[in-house]
Enzyme design. Sequence first.
Site, PDB file in Angstrom:
ATOM      1  N   ASP A 135       2.218  48.587  15.244  1.00 14.71           N
ATOM      2  CA  ASP A 135       2.974  48.220  14.045  1.00 14.71           C
ATOM      3  C   ASP A 135       3.101  46.719  13.859  1.00 14.71           C
ATOM      4  OD1 ASP A 135       3.328  50.968  13.708  1.00 14.71           O
ATOM      5  OD2 ASP A 135       5.151  50.953  14.929  1.00 14.71           O
ATOM      6  N   LYS A 162      -1.327  45.513  11.264  1.00 14.13           N
ATOM      7  CA  LYS A 162      -2.801  45.584  11.283  1.00 14.13           C
ATOM      8  C   LYS A 162      -3.333  45.990   9.911  1.00 14.13           C
ATOM      9  CE  LYS A 162      -2.475  48.555  14.692  1.00 14.13           C
ATOM     10  NZ  LYS A 162      -1.066  48.429  15.101  1.00 14.13           N
ATOM     11  N   GLY A 186      -0.077  54.551  11.742  1.00 12.13           N
ATOM     12  CA  GLY A 186       0.437  54.451  10.380  1.00 12.13           C
ATOM     13  C   GLY A 186       0.240  53.016   9.948  1.00 12.13           C
ATOM     14  N   HIS A 187      -0.773  52.780   9.117  1.00 15.11           N
ATOM     15  CA  HIS A 187      -1.110  51.417   8.704  1.00 15.11           C
ATOM     16  C   HIS A 187      -0.735  51.233   7.241  1.00 15.11           C
ATOM     17  CE1 HIS A 187      -4.348  51.154  12.131  1.00 15.11           C
ATOM     18  NE2 HIS A 187      -3.129  51.370  12.572  1.00 15.11           N
ATOM     19  N   ARG A 201      12.463  51.717  14.793  1.00  9.83           N
ATOM     20  CA  ARG A 201      11.745  51.026  15.866  1.00  9.83           C
ATOM     21  C   ARG A 201      12.734  50.205  16.692  1.00  9.83           C
ATOM     22  NH1 ARG A 201       7.260  48.982  11.547  1.00  9.83           N
ATOM     23  NH2 ARG A 201       6.061  50.896  11.425  1.00  9.83           N
ATOM     24  N   LYS A 242       4.926  38.925   9.877  1.00  6.80           N
ATOM     25  CA  LYS A 242       6.364  39.152   9.702  1.00  6.80           C
ATOM     26  C   LYS A 242       7.211  37.940  10.075  1.00  6.80           C
ATOM     27  CE  LYS A 242       7.600  43.449   9.426  1.00  6.80           C
ATOM     28  NZ  LYS A 242       7.867  44.901   9.507  1.00  6.80           N
TER      29      LYS A 242
HETATM   30  P1  GDP Z   1       0.348  48.587  11.542  1.00  5.94           P
HETATM   31  O1  GDP Z   1       0.541  49.925  12.154  1.00  5.94           O
HETATM   32  O2  GDP Z   1       0.029  47.534  12.542  1.00  5.94           O
HETATM   33  O3  GDP Z   1      -0.630  48.603  10.395  1.00  5.94           O
HETATM   34  O4  GDP Z   1       1.765  48.168  10.927  1.00  5.94           O
HETATM   35  P2  GDP Z   1       2.746  49.114  10.067  1.00  5.94           P
HETATM   36  O5  GDP Z   1       2.193  49.274   8.721  1.00  5.94           O
HETATM   37  O6  GDP Z   1       3.109  50.332  10.831  1.00  5.94           O
HETATM   38  O7  GDP Z   1       4.067  48.237  10.080  1.00  5.94           O
HETATM   39  C1  GDP Z   1       4.096  46.955   9.543  1.00  5.94           C
HETATM   40  C2  GDP Z   1       5.168  46.935   8.417  1.00  5.94           C
HETATM   41  O8  GDP Z   1       5.466  45.600   8.093  1.00  5.94           O
HETATM   42  C3  GDP Z   1       4.680  47.573   7.136  1.00  5.94           C
HETATM   43  O9  GDP Z   1       5.790  48.123   6.463  1.00  5.94           O
HETATM   44  C4  GDP Z   1       4.127  46.394   6.339  1.00  5.94           C
HETATM   45  O10 GDP Z   1       4.157  46.607   4.936  1.00  5.94           O
HETATM   46  C5  GDP Z   1       5.093  45.303   6.732  1.00  5.94           C
HETATM   47  N1  GDP Z   1       4.528  43.954   6.820  1.00  5.94           N
HETATM   48  C6  GDP Z   1       3.289  43.550   7.174  1.00  5.94           C
HETATM   49  N2  GDP Z   1       3.223  42.206   7.212  1.00  5.94           N
HETATM   50  C7  GDP Z   1       4.452  41.758   6.869  1.00  5.94           C
HETATM   51  C8  GDP Z   1       5.045  40.455   6.751  1.00  5.94           C
HETATM   52  O11 GDP Z   1       4.418  39.428   7.007  1.00  5.94           O
HETATM   53  N3  GDP Z   1       6.358  40.399   6.401  1.00  5.94           N
HETATM   54  C9  GDP Z   1       7.102  41.505   6.142  1.00  5.94           C
HETATM   55  N4  GDP Z   1       8.376  41.353   5.815  1.00  5.94           N
HETATM   56  N5  GDP Z   1       6.575  42.750   6.244  1.00  5.94           N
HETATM   57  C10 GDP Z   1       5.284  42.859   6.610  1.00  5.94           C
HETATM   58  P1  IMO Z   2      -0.019  52.045  14.749  1.00  5.91           P
HETATM   59  O1  IMO Z   2      -1.523  52.173  14.662  1.00  5.91           O
HETATM   60  C1  IMO Z   2       3.553  52.401  17.248  1.00  5.91           C
HETATM   61  C2  IMO Z   2       3.423  55.439  20.401  1.00  5.91           C
HETATM   62  C3  IMO Z   2       4.383  56.605  20.274  1.00  5.91           C
HETATM   63  C4  IMO Z   2       4.625  56.905  21.742  1.00  5.91           C
HETATM   64  C5  IMO Z   2       3.255  56.663  22.366  1.00  5.91           C
HETATM   65  C6  IMO Z   2       2.419  57.925  22.558  1.00  5.91           C
HETATM   66  O2  IMO Z   2       0.690  52.342  13.482  1.00  5.91           O
HETATM   67  O3  IMO Z   2       0.330  50.729  15.364  1.00  5.91           O
HETATM   68  P2  IMO Z   2       1.060  59.452  20.869  1.00  5.91           P
HETATM   69  O4  IMO Z   2       1.514  60.243  19.684  1.00  5.91           O
HETATM   70  O5  IMO Z   2       0.024  58.430  20.558  1.00  5.91           O
HETATM   71  O6  IMO Z   2       0.663  60.323  22.028  1.00  5.91           O
HETATM   72  O7  IMO Z   2       2.381  58.671  21.363  1.00  5.91           O
HETATM   73  O8  IMO Z   2       2.571  55.778  21.495  1.00  5.91           O
HETATM   74  N1  IMO Z   2       2.558  55.215  19.232  1.00  5.91           N
HETATM   75  C7  IMO Z   2       2.730  54.223  18.348  1.00  5.91           C
HETATM   76  N2  IMO Z   2       3.695  53.286  18.251  1.00  5.91           N
HETATM   77  N3  IMO Z   2       2.535  52.397  16.360  1.00  5.91           N
HETATM   78  C8  IMO Z   2       1.536  53.294  16.469  1.00  5.91           C
HETATM   79  O9  IMO Z   2       0.397  53.246  15.738  1.00  5.91           O
HETATM   80  C9  IMO Z   2       1.627  54.304  17.464  1.00  5.91           C
HETATM   81  N4  IMO Z   2       0.846  55.351  17.815  1.00  5.91           N
HETATM   82  C10 IMO Z   2       1.412  55.893  18.906  1.00  5.91           C
HETATM   83  O10 IMO Z   2       5.555  56.229  19.604  1.00  5.91           O
HETATM   84  O11 IMO Z   2       5.510  55.964  22.280  1.00  5.91           O
HETATM   85 MG    MG Z   3       1.984  51.416  12.230  1.00  3.71          MG
END
Ligand code: GDP
Ligand code: IMO
Ligand code: MG
Length: 422
Positions: A13, A16, A40-41, A303, A329
């Site tokens: 998270d 990416k 979850g991207h 989180r 962020k």
């Molecule tokens: P990923 O799994 O690495 O793709 O990240 P996620 O999408 O799960 O979580 C990142 C969250 O932060 C999402 O809600 C994005 O929309 C948000 N986000 C990404 N970059 C920034 C930033 O620079 N600032 C803020 N405030 N939010 C951001």
């Molecule tokens: P992105 O790609 C954050 C964590 C779960 C748990 C552990 C194992 O959005 O960064 P799993 O279901 O993979 O067997 O769970 O890994 N986890 C993540 N945490 N972002 C993710 O993906 C995750 N994918 C799995 O919360 O601790």
């Molecule tokens: Mg994510």
Amino acid sequence: MSVTVLVGSQWGDEGKGKIVDLLSDRYEVVVRYQGGANAGHTIVVGDKKYIFHLIPSGILHEGVTCVIGNGVVIDPKALLDEIKMIEDQNIDITGRLLISQNAHLIMPYHKLLDSLSEKGENKIGTTGRGIGPCYVDKYARKGIRIVDLLDHEGLEEKIRTNLKEKNDILKKIHEHAELNVDEIIQEYLAFDEAIDKYITDVPTYLHEAINGNKSILMEGAQGALLDVDFGTYPYVTSSSPTSGGACTGTGIPPTKIDKVLGIVKAYTTRVGLGPFPTELEDEDGQKLRKVGAEFGATTGRPRRCGWFDAALVRYSAMVNGIQEAAITKLDVLSEFDTIKVCVDYEINGKKLKSFPNEISKLAAVRPVYETLPGWNTDITEIRDYQELPTETKNYLDFISKQCGFKNTFISVGPKRAQTIEI
Ligand code: GDP
Ligand code: IMO
Ligand code: MG
């Protein structure tokens, strides 16, 4: 031509999805190499928000071919739901989505076994998407792969053999009702029709793309500290999000990789269980969660939040080979008068020389902090590095020096445009 691997440097998270989307107009091919619908991207374009679980985050760019590599585990239902979500937005994916024949299929028993094992003593806090049990079958050589969808008789036989064993486990170990084998066979035979057209010999496709001078971006899911080998085992996922996984998960050899770009959140978050040295369980932690909207993109779980951990990211940079970083962020820190950064770990007053491998040791470390002044200014509209407040630039320099990489992108908000390129 260039091949870049983009990796999450912490516990996932990091943002990416946003950075892959941002960079996608510089690449012709975007490839996911591991994980599954546990990812979850998030991508925000204008006032629209997209969350991708399986499909590479380059899909919003018309000229980009998106590839799901052999290292990914695919829940066909999640895949088809995601394809529908994209098509409902009038985005044409014809000819732009390729799926490796060798990717493994997540079966209903994987998801069930995942949730049942989370009720036991070995709880990890998984996403419940069947990831662990699917990779178990892959390595036990019992898995069912995308290519098996093409051979209906073989598929039926494989499902029957697997179900025999899984129903035994369900009954005898979990005291759970058996699953209906015929229903699963019917469900999976039907997936063939919808998925066939995407099935591709991915290594050959990627080699031809490289030979044709195409640029390729490999999109890691999860983060280095969730890596099954280098992460905080056993509180990890069951795949290899670190950069090495990009080779085994796609068929692109190490000799073809030009760059590793780390996605580095300006503070730290984690979902699920396991030690977290810089975790803040006080008001500052709540503030990070609230301002950063730190709730899981896949499960909606809050989180866990904490200060930036340079000891951890240094280790991550080492095992990934991160040369350049996108710091994300950063805007979330604007509300703090002072900001702490963990620069080392200590146990019994002694500094650790390297990142601890034993989970009990990681749980016992005391973070050594340095306190930096905050900037207390809204930076979300800034697009030029030089216009950032001095304190912000100092914070960025501090991270870069501590972790040994160059900062090349600074993200100051969730939208594409809210990015500074250095
Ligand atoms: P990923 O799994 O690495 O793709 O990240 P996620 O999408 O799960 O979580 C990142 C969250 O932060 C999402 O809600 C994005 O929309 C948000 N986000 C990404 N970059 C920034 C930033 O620079 N600032 C803020 N405030 N939010 C951001
Ligand atoms: P992105 O790609 C954050 C964590 C779960 C748990 C552990 C194992 O959005 O960064 P799993 O279901 O993979 O067997 O769970 O890994 N986890 C993540 N945490 N972002 C993710 O993906 C995750 N994918 C799995 O919360 O601790
Ligand atoms: Mg994510």
